[in-house]
Design a protein around this motif. Sequence first.
Motif, PDB file in Angstrom:
ATOM      1  N   ASN A 311      56.415 108.163  66.050  1.00 26.48           N
ATOM      2  CA  ASN A 311      55.891 109.268  65.139  1.00 26.48           C
ATOM      3  C   ASN A 311      54.283 109.151  65.114  1.00 26.48           C
ATOM      4  OD1 ASN A 311      56.366 106.493  63.123  1.00 26.48           O
ATOM      5  ND2 ASN A 311      55.445 105.010  63.768  1.00 26.48           N
ATOM      6  N   PRO A 312      53.668 110.201  64.099  1.00 30.13           N
ATOM      7  CA  PRO A 312      52.206 111.054  64.388  1.00 30.13           C
ATOM      8  C   PRO A 312      51.490 110.432  65.087  1.00 30.13           C
ATOM      9  CG  PRO A 312      53.503 112.265  63.028  1.00 30.13           C
ATOM     10  CD  PRO A 312      54.190 110.979  62.812  1.00 30.13           C
ATOM     11  N   PRO A 313      50.134 110.567  66.225  1.00 31.61           N
ATOM     12  CA  PRO A 313      50.389 112.271  66.396  1.00 31.61           C
ATOM     13  C   PRO A 313      51.111 112.276  67.426  1.00 31.61           C
ATOM     14  CG  PRO A 313      48.387 111.011  66.798  1.00 31.61           C
ATOM     15  CD  PRO A 313      49.533 109.840  65.938  1.00 31.61           C
ATOM     16  N   ASN A 434      48.843 114.061  62.659  1.00 29.59           N
ATOM     17  CA  ASN A 434      48.545 113.262  61.837  1.00 29.59           C
ATOM     18  C   ASN A 434      47.278 113.399  60.971  1.00 29.59           C
ATOM     19  OD1 ASN A 434      49.694 110.977  61.136  1.00 29.59           O
ATOM     20  ND2 ASN A 434      47.834 109.753  61.555  1.00 29.59           N
ATOM     21  N   TYR A 459      55.731 112.653  58.110  1.00 28.54           N
ATOM     22  CA  TYR A 459      54.457 113.189  58.253  1.00 28.54           C
ATOM     23  C   TYR A 459      54.357 111.974  57.110  1.00 28.54           C
ATOM     24  CZ  TYR A 459      56.073 116.858  60.342  1.00 28.54           C
ATOM     25  OH  TYR A 459      56.702 118.581  61.386  1.00 28.54           O
ATOM     26  N   SER A 461      50.269 111.274  57.108  1.00 28.40           N
ATOM     27  CA  SER A 461      49.659 112.818  56.749  1.00 28.40           C
ATOM     28  C   SER A 461      49.407 113.313  55.399  1.00 28.40           C
ATOM     29  CB  SER A 461      48.686 112.420  58.049  1.00 28.40           C
ATOM     30  OG  SER A 461      49.107 113.800  58.573  1.00 28.40           O
TER      31      SER A 461
END
Length: 493
Positions: A311-313, A434, A459, A461
């Motif tokens: 997962n981001p970041p 993110n 993403y 975000s």
Amino acid sequence: MGMREQTMQARLSEAFLSGDLEKCLEMARTLAVVSGIGPHPLETLLPVAESHDRRAELLDLTDRLAQAAPQDCRLLELGATLLMQLGFLDEAESRLNDALQRRPGHLPALSTLSCTLTQAGRFADACAVLKRMQALDPRDPSALSNIAYITAASGDVHEAINLYRQAIQIKPDHPQMRLNYSIALLKAGYFQQGWSEHEWRFRLPGHTSLPMAQLLPNITEKLDLRGKHVLVTQEEGYGDTFMYLRYLPLLAQRGAIIRVWGADIMSDLCARVEGVDTVQSGGTTPYYDYHCPFISLPRAFAASPNPFGVNPPYIAADLVKSAHFAARLRDDHNLKVGLVWSGAPRRDQTEPFMLDQRRSMTLETLRPLFDLPKTSFYSLQKGTATGQLDESKTPIIDLMPECLTMDDTAALIDNLDIVVSVDTSVVHLAGAMNKPVLLMDRVNPCWRWMTDRTDSPWYPSLRILRQTRAWDWSDVVSSVRALLHDESERKKS
């Protein structure tokens, strides 16, 4: 074509590249008389005009010859092709309709007309043209495949998948058709099958020169990567690389020694991704046990416990560079918004050039944003579109001359509150960090943004704001304005 004609055709190309249009005109007239039938001599200049961005000059030659030979449908069709590529869609359509009145069943003209209508976002009209083509040659699956593409473009990806399957039954080993089918599958969210089909791109030129026998296999419990060198290679755009860097930490967790090759201006960012051993931008091919283009990483992990990677970041800004921009922005207490309004036009490549016309906008289109209170706008724009900053009187702060690499751009983004962008690599960079992102997306979007949703599985975000009419950004800009106003009020409170 005889030897004399081949020699004259080669000289015609030389004259065109040298810019001697008068000589081109004289030679094209002579060749047209000598050949008499078949493609017009100017048609052989189309690939040259495309690859050297000389379309306007070829259009001028075509129009001048057409004045003396208005009955020549070949010149009408060539002129229409060039007009379509340059974005003059109404005039292109008019010329094609004139040509088709004279040759109603001419398949190349019908194909160009369907492309013109598709570029205009008139999918139903384009589909009607393709059905005419299908009726003229029902054994050729390409018309059915193109109908499938337009069906997906109009939003009905499930029907498009059914149509692709019908076309594939007719010609199952057609790489471009299979690749287009994979994109429809991915757009519909059938990721595992879509990534498998996407490997058909290797049968098209330009995707990898490395041996397929050493392509990274699918990740399973039985695959032992401990101590194995995995060479991950740049394949297409920067956005793809940012999107798929998420898989490298997972490879490292399995004991792989990861080498990234071809990262160019992303080298510093790639080097900081967890698990990356070395990054090389050029030179000789590094040693590897397996190689894998970035775009094949999702296929490799599709059946694993982590099909979307980490997962981001998973990308972080350089701390020193970020501190530099933090000092520059210290006194700005407004909502800080990064803006990208245009992609790279890539005028020497016709398909990306035409796509960019649909995905990009002018800076002037964003003018409704600039009177928002307590909001500061920072350019994240690169390329020729930065010239619009000088032409327009906008309050945009431009620090991009200080950003020589993507690592520098990431440091600037790190100090902003939100990024607003058309579909460019900056969307992926900010999403991978993110950072909140508003994606201003076109009709017939890239597969990765899927359909009928405002979020993204890639993403968390990111929020997608979609056009409701092709080429019309007004609704999107109004939505961006409302969301930025809300963010500004939230920050103020």
